[in-house]
Design an enzyme around this catalytic site. Structure first.
Site, PDB file in Angstrom:
ATOM      1  N   GLY A   1       0.818  -1.207   0.000  1.00 53.12           N
ATOM      2  CA  GLY A   1       0.000   0.000   0.000  1.00 53.12           C
ATOM      3  C   GLY A   1       0.846   1.248   0.000  1.00 53.12           C
ATOM      4  O   GLY A   1       2.068   1.212  -0.162  1.00 53.12           O
TER       5      GLY A   1
ATOM      6  N   MET B   1       1.457   3.229   2.484  1.00 55.12           N
ATOM      7  CA  MET B   1       2.224   3.464   3.704  1.00 55.12           C
ATOM      8  C   MET B   1       3.130   2.302   4.076  1.00 55.12           C
ATOM      9  O   MET B   1       4.153   2.497   4.731  1.00 55.12           O
ATOM     10  CB  MET B   1       1.262   3.743   4.869  1.00 55.12           C
TER      11      MET B   1
ATOM     12  N   LYS C   1       3.803  -6.247   8.936  1.00 50.64           N
ATOM     13  CA  LYS C   1       3.608  -5.012   8.177  1.00 50.64           C
ATOM     14  C   LYS C   1       4.844  -4.141   8.354  1.00 50.64           C
ATOM     15  O   LYS C   1       5.230  -3.817   9.487  1.00 50.64           O
ATOM     16  CB  LYS C   1       2.367  -4.279   8.669  1.00 50.64           C
TER      17      LYS C   1
ATOM     18  N   ASP D   1     -10.014   4.875   8.789  1.00 48.52           N
ATOM     19  CA  ASP D   1      -9.796   4.411   7.413  1.00 48.52           C
ATOM     20  C   ASP D   1     -10.599   3.140   7.157  1.00 48.52           C
ATOM     21  O   ASP D   1     -10.079   2.154   6.631  1.00 48.52           O
ATOM     22  CB  ASP D   1      -8.304   4.174   7.173  1.00 48.52           C
TER      23      ASP D   1
END
Length: 368
Positions: free
Chosen positions: A22, A24, A42, A139
């Site tokens: 993504g 970020m 992540k 989000d």
């Protein structure tokens, strides 16, 4: 960001393959070599990892997400900074093997009304747990809603967008706004602020898309779509689909109101109203309710267990007898049994007598 598959993070997490990338961060399927289990790691993009303020927010929000314990929230297990290899700020979460709600929408188009409610219920329950301790997702979108192979709905990326300034995001990270702009509330677009009612707005948009198969607004650029969210009302569900219950249509209209004060105050209030509508649609549902332990149907039909063949029923003959006939039969059996036993005794005595007589005549004193 280059693919880090094969790297060992923090001397513990072996990255196996990249599963998502993504604006970020990138997400990897990994192996926790200490506990020998699969996890999701992540890793923040290097250019963002150079921003101390961003890293501080990342760590703070990771801790907040870890404080959430809910069956419909992706569990955060670890967070840190890789010191032994490539520099990386990372977050370790439970690995959810399945699909995103975005993939469900793309595959199915619009959902059945009851089915959509079945998905929205765990989503709102998870957000309600977060809102109750002051955490706002900021989000909510189909890409951040995961559905496991078993059908359990999970919300990911809790709180990671807190404190983001919308203006800077649209210039520095246009890919992020492209993914989220369709679900941003007017106050997020105008003032860069968000509270629980902003999450309510986003869920309302998700509900609209699930029930109609399309987003309420479309445009050539994120700016155009954001402008529509600020200046135009969301279309009525019933204008797109006549069979939508009026109560559900009105609830989604209020949830997506441009005025935050007109929306349900938080996900908990939204959930209560949705459950009341679900009960009207199916009064028997409340009797079977086990809250969130009943997963929704998975995206692909599960294999059914083999069915054991039932033995064929034996042929039977219907016999009708009176009580007297049954008693007579039983008495006859008893009489027959006595006669048989008496005859056997007589035969045994005769055999003994013949044996003794034969011995006396042929071998014993009678043979002389």
């Amino acid at each position: 960001m280059s693919d880090l598959s094969g790297e060992l993070i923090d001397g513990r997490y072996q990255l196996i393959r990249q599963v998502a990338n993504g604006g970020m961060a990138s997400i990897y399927e990994a192996l926790d070599t200490r506990l020998d289990r699969k996890v999701a790691v992540k890793i923040m993009h290097p250019h963002l990892a150079q921003d101390d303020a961003y890293v501080t927010r990342f760590i703070r929000e990771a801790k907040a997400a870890a404080a959430l314990s809910h069956p419909n929230i992706v569990a955060v297990q670890d967070q840190g900074w890789n010191q032994n290899g490539i520099p990386a700020v990372f977050l370790v979460m439970e690995l959810i093997e399945g699909s995103t709600l975005r993939e469900y929408i793309n595959e199915r188009g619009r959902f059945d009304i009851r089915e959509a409610i079945n998905y929205l219920t765990p989503i709102l329950s998870a957000l309600s747990a977060a809102h109750s301790i002051g955490i706002v997702h900021r989000d909510v979108k189909p890409e951040n809603i995961l559905v496991s192979h078993e059908g359990r709905v999970k919300i990911a990326d809790f709180g990671l967008a807190r404190g983001e300034v919308i203006g800077s995001t649209m210039t520095a990270e246009s890919s992020v706004i492209l993914g989220s702009v369709s679900y941003l509330s007017p106050e997020q677009v105008q003032r860069g602020i968000a509270d629980a009612r902003s999450d309510v707005y986003a869920v309302g948009i998700v509900a609209f898309e699930m029930l109609t198969g399309e987003k309420p607004f479309s445009g050539d650029t994120p700016i155009q779509i954001a402008y529509m969210h600020v200046n135009e009302d969301i279309p009525s569900l019933r204008s797109k689909r006549k069979e939508i219950p009026k109560a559900l249509d009105e609830l989604i209209i209020r949830a997506t109101s441009r005025d935050p004060d007109s929306r349900p105050r938080n996900a908990g209030e939204f959930l209560k109203e949705l459950e009341a509508i679900a009960l009207e649609l199916d009064p028997k549902k409340n009797q079977m309710k086990l809250d969130l332990d009943l997963p929704v149907e998975p995206i692909r039909e599960k294999l059914r267990p083999p069915v054991k063949p039932k033995p064929l029923p034996e042929a039977s003959i219907e016999i009708k007898e009176t009580t007297k006939q049954i008693r007579r039969g039983e008495e006859k059996k008893r009489r027959t049994s006595k006669r048989v036993r008496r005859n056997r005794k007589i035969a045994l005595l005769l055999a003994i007598a013949l044996g003794v007589g034969g011995w006396y005549t042929l071998v014993g004193p009678g043979s002389r």
